[in-house]
Design an enzyme around this catalytic site. Sequence first.
Site, PDB file in Angstrom:
ATOM      1  N   GLU A   1      32.004 -91.098 -30.771  1.00  0.00           N
ATOM      2  CA  GLU A   1      30.692 -90.396 -30.542  1.00  0.00           C
ATOM      3  C   GLU A   1      30.225 -90.883 -29.042  1.00  0.00           C
ATOM      4  O   GLU A   1      30.019 -91.979 -28.771  1.00  0.00           O
ATOM      5  CB  GLU A   1      29.552 -90.946 -31.414  1.00  0.00           C
ATOM      6  CG  GLU A   1      29.920 -90.664 -32.887  1.00  0.00           C
ATOM      7  CD  GLU A   1      29.797 -89.424 -33.118  1.00  0.00           C
ATOM      8  OE1 GLU A   1      29.085 -88.650 -32.451  1.00  0.00           O
ATOM      9  OE2 GLU A   1      30.421 -88.843 -34.379  1.00  0.00           O
TER      10      GLU A   1
ATOM     11  N   CYS B   1      21.355 -91.541 -27.265  1.00  0.00           N
ATOM     12  CA  CYS B   1      22.167 -90.612 -26.952  1.00  0.00           C
ATOM     13  C   CYS B   1      21.581 -89.255 -27.339  1.00  0.00           C
ATOM     14  O   CYS B   1      21.848 -88.314 -26.763  1.00  0.00           O
ATOM     15  CB  CYS B   1      23.533 -90.752 -27.680  1.00  0.00           C
ATOM     16  SG  CYS B   1      23.123 -90.869 -29.472  1.00  0.00           S
TER      17      CYS B   1
ATOM     18  N   GLU C   1      30.169 -88.085 -37.690  1.00  0.00           N
ATOM     19  CA  GLU C   1      29.731 -88.983 -38.756  1.00  0.00           C
ATOM     20  C   GLU C   1      28.691 -88.330 -39.657  1.00  0.00           C
ATOM     21  O   GLU C   1      28.213 -87.303 -39.606  1.00  0.00           O
ATOM     22  CB  GLU C   1      29.133 -90.275 -37.860  1.00  0.00           C
ATOM     23  CG  GLU C   1      30.231 -90.734 -36.967  1.00  0.00           C
ATOM     24  CD  GLU C   1      29.460 -91.922 -36.288  1.00  0.00           C
ATOM     25  OE1 GLU C   1      28.595 -91.848 -35.459  1.00  0.00           O
ATOM     26  OE2 GLU C   1      30.151 -93.307 -36.381  1.00  0.00           O
TER      27      GLU C   1
ATOM     28  N   ASN D   1      22.592 -99.600 -27.448  1.00  0.00           N
ATOM     29  CA  ASN D   1      21.190 -98.857 -27.396  1.00  0.00           C
ATOM     30  C   ASN D   1      20.425 -98.672 -28.692  1.00  0.00           C
ATOM     31  O   ASN D   1      19.081 -98.902 -28.734  1.00  0.00           O
ATOM     32  CB  ASN D   1      21.228 -97.346 -26.609  1.00  0.00           C
ATOM     33  CG  ASN D   1      22.175 -96.611 -27.890  1.00  0.00           C
ATOM     34  OD1 ASN D   1      22.982 -97.085 -28.162  1.00  0.00           O
ATOM     35  ND2 ASN D   1      22.038 -95.182 -27.907  1.00  0.00           N
TER      36      ASN D   1
HETATM   37  P1  NDP Z   1      30.461 -98.377 -23.546  1.00  0.00           P
HETATM   38  O1  NDP Z   1      31.221 -97.311 -23.389  1.00  0.00           O
HETATM   39  O2  NDP Z   1      30.396 -99.088 -22.276  1.00  0.00           O
HETATM   40  O3  NDP Z   1      30.548 -99.521 -24.595  1.00  0.00           O
HETATM   41  C1  NDP Z   1      30.431 -99.332 -26.148  1.00  0.00           C
HETATM   42  C2  NDP Z   1      31.328-100.406 -26.772  1.00  0.00           C
HETATM   43  O4  NDP Z   1      32.621-100.294 -26.567  1.00  0.00           O
HETATM   44  C3  NDP Z   1      30.787-101.708 -26.588  1.00  0.00           C
HETATM   45  O5  NDP Z   1      30.889-102.513 -27.769  1.00  0.00           O
HETATM   46  C4  NDP Z   1      31.542-102.134 -25.320  1.00  0.00           C
HETATM   47  O6  NDP Z   1      31.835-103.578 -25.344  1.00  0.00           O
HETATM   48  C5  NDP Z   1      33.046-101.494 -25.997  1.00  0.00           C
HETATM   49  N1  NDP Z   1      34.120-101.364 -24.983  1.00  0.00           N
HETATM   50  C6  NDP Z   1      33.877-101.566 -23.610  1.00  0.00           C
HETATM   51  N2  NDP Z   1      35.387-101.381 -23.290  1.00  0.00           N
HETATM   52  C7  NDP Z   1      36.196-101.124 -24.110  1.00  0.00           C
HETATM   53  C8  NDP Z   1      37.501-101.270 -24.164  1.00  0.00           C
HETATM   54  N3  NDP Z   1      38.406-100.959 -23.265  1.00  0.00           N
HETATM   55  N4  NDP Z   1      38.085-101.150 -25.779  1.00  0.00           N
HETATM   56  C9  NDP Z   1      37.234-101.092 -26.531  1.00  0.00           C
HETATM   57  N5  NDP Z   1      35.869-101.358 -26.680  1.00  0.00           N
HETATM   58  C10 NDP Z   1      35.233-101.346 -25.532  1.00  0.00           C
HETATM   59  O7  NDP Z   1      28.949 -97.718 -23.792  1.00  0.00           O
HETATM   60  P2  NDP Z   1      27.332 -98.501 -23.716  1.00  0.00           P
HETATM   61  O8  NDP Z   1      27.339 -99.772 -24.632  1.00  0.00           O
HETATM   62  O9  NDP Z   1      26.986 -98.842 -22.261  1.00  0.00           O
HETATM   63  O10 NDP Z   1      26.639 -97.520 -24.336  1.00  0.00           O
HETATM   64  C11 NDP Z   1      26.013 -96.355 -23.812  1.00  0.00           C
HETATM   65  C12 NDP Z   1      26.806 -95.247 -23.992  1.00  0.00           C
HETATM   66  O11 NDP Z   1      26.899 -95.008 -25.598  1.00  0.00           O
HETATM   67  C13 NDP Z   1      26.247 -93.898 -23.513  1.00  0.00           C
HETATM   68  O12 NDP Z   1      27.191 -93.073 -22.802  1.00  0.00           O
HETATM   69  C14 NDP Z   1      25.546 -93.183 -24.664  1.00  0.00           C
HETATM   70  O13 NDP Z   1      25.591 -91.743 -24.160  1.00  0.00           O
HETATM   71  C15 NDP Z   1      26.568 -93.624 -25.718  1.00  0.00           C
HETATM   72  N6  NDP Z   1      26.177 -93.370 -27.120  1.00  0.00           N
HETATM   73  C16 NDP Z   1      26.562 -92.214 -27.784  1.00  0.00           C
HETATM   74  C17 NDP Z   1      26.072 -91.953 -28.888  1.00  0.00           C
HETATM   75  C18 NDP Z   1      26.600 -90.705 -30.048  1.00  0.00           C
HETATM   76  O14 NDP Z   1      26.231 -90.825 -31.191  1.00  0.00           O
HETATM   77  N7  NDP Z   1      27.259 -89.925 -29.339  1.00  0.00           N
HETATM   78  C19 NDP Z   1      24.842 -92.943 -29.537  1.00  0.00           C
HETATM   79  C20 NDP Z   1      24.710 -93.894 -28.767  1.00  0.00           C
HETATM   80  C21 NDP Z   1      25.037 -94.137 -27.503  1.00  0.00           C
HETATM   81  P3  NDP Z   1      30.707-104.386 -24.103  1.00  0.00           P
HETATM   82  O15 NDP Z   1      29.457-104.136 -24.413  1.00  0.00           O
HETATM   83  O16 NDP Z   1      31.178-105.715 -24.444  1.00  0.00           O
HETATM   84  O17 NDP Z   1      31.146-103.655 -22.865  1.00  0.00           O
END
Ligand code: NDP
Length: 484
Positions: free
Chosen positions: A251, A285, A464, A153
């Site tokens: 996060e 987020c 963080e 995002n």
């Molecule tokens: P995901 O959890 O799907 O993915 C996040 C990252 O983790 C990506 O790089 C993804 O790779 C990777 N990933 C997925 N599966 C695994 C695994 N089994 N082991 C290790 N890494 C893995 O989230 P999104 O990318 O869909 O992002 C949206 C989410 O992030 C929302 O829920 C949002 O709220 C949260 N978010 C939270 C923030 C905060 O500060 N709390 C800030 C921004 C977002 P790949 O893309 O290849 O699947």
Amino acid sequence: MEPDKYLSNYIDGALVPPVSGAYLDNYDPSTGQVYSHLPDSDERDVQRAVEAAERAFPLWSKAGPEQRFNTLMRIAALIEQQREAFARAETIDSGKPLSLSDSVDIPRAQANFRFFATAAMQFASEAHHMEGTAANFTLRQPLGVVGCISPWNLPLYLFTWKIAPALAAGNCVVGKPSELTPMTAHLLARVCMEAGLPPGVLNIVHGLGPKAGQAIVAHPKTKAISFTGGTATGRHIVSVAGPMFKKLSLELGGKNPNLIFADCNFEAMMADTMRSSFSNNGQICLCGSRIYIERPLYEKFRDEFVRRTEALRVDAPLSPDSSLGALVSRQHLEKVESYLALAREEGGRILCGGTRPPMEGPQRGGYYLRPAIIEGLAPTCRTNQEEIFGPVVTIAPFDTEEEALALANGTTYGLAATLWSQDISRANRVAEQLQAGIVWVNCWMVRDLRTPFGGVKHSGVGREGGNEALRFFTEPKNVCIKYG
Ligand code: NDP
């Protein structure tokens, strides 16, 4: 600098192809067309990256804050110099308006490097004096090789938010950006080479979460995992890294409430509520997705909110007039639409938006959605409980402060909350009781990088930002010296 068609991993200071030779398609969300390809990395690429990081660690960890400061500042300066190319690349990769990439994402990415470069020069540890007996001091040492995994995002913004403190504290990093938005991480690799970052200090492995990401989390040599992403993925990461006793910073998702009291500054509140609802298509987020309004203001708020939302322009992200670009992927668009269908089933009234706008030319294949406002839903329904992460908000009235708090706190999440009131006593009282890691009073997304950033409940573990990040990326060791 034009983006490459085939992206590379960045391992041991060089741009390299994946061991498998396989690539994944990278889509332009504004058209739905494949426009580049990224490495489909696996555990063999991660193994190489970890080995390179291990080799680099002795020198980098001993380099001292000043050398690290100089290198990170050079990286920041190069991002700034190439800001236009970075912003354009971020927009094409993620679908967000160019105005947003150029004013928020890329400036913040370079600010992350600058901030932690200077923080490394200021970081100090504690001493505990035992009268007449001994002195204790806390050595803070880098962990070694750490894994940084970030979402789509705010691609470069969140990737660098992890990498910069990890490097500043003297660690070597194996990072993985989201497979959906790899382009600016690829450009960052080029910048690091130009800035003279020693080989192996930062390694970037592209690919799928369950393959490349999983390999980083499960590798016995990664000492800590800093992860930003969905709550379900976070839970899975805990199940892998927890039994290995790795340090974890998580996060995760949110379902942030906005509490709007009738005595608020209406104009300031409206302007910020528009941003907190629909910036980056609601894919931040920190966006407020449940808006609760004190009843005397409800109708005035609702009518004005709908009017302003209908006036937002959904357009090609590179167009200067675009207020909302495309959602990040077809799958995500369909997920958001499925929540709109659910909201209808749950008895919600969609006051505006929620449909795909008719687009012209190449944009016809893009992932566009009109921003939606829903009313009439129970606070406990799934639409009000689950993270949608799109241009969709719900609104509802409340009558008392207690009710407002119960509504705000009534989910499993607790990342951020926003409250609007001119009554300072109420603001203090409510802020204290909100179950959230971040509370904004009469503002939204005002960020000081020194403050602790993170969530409570299912929104995460750890913080963080500022010294919190430097503490996470170092191991404290108490050294006790007896007097005499
Ligand atoms: P995901 O959890 O799907 O993915 C996040 C990252 O983790 C990506 O790089 C993804 O790779 C990777 N990933 C997925 N599966 C695994 C695994 N089994 N082991 C290790 N890494 C893995 O989230 P999104 O990318 O869909 O992002 C949206 C989410 O992030 C929302 O829920 C949002 O709220 C949260 N978010 C939270 C923030 C905060 O500060 N709390 C800030 C921004 C977002 P790949 O893309 O290849 O699947």
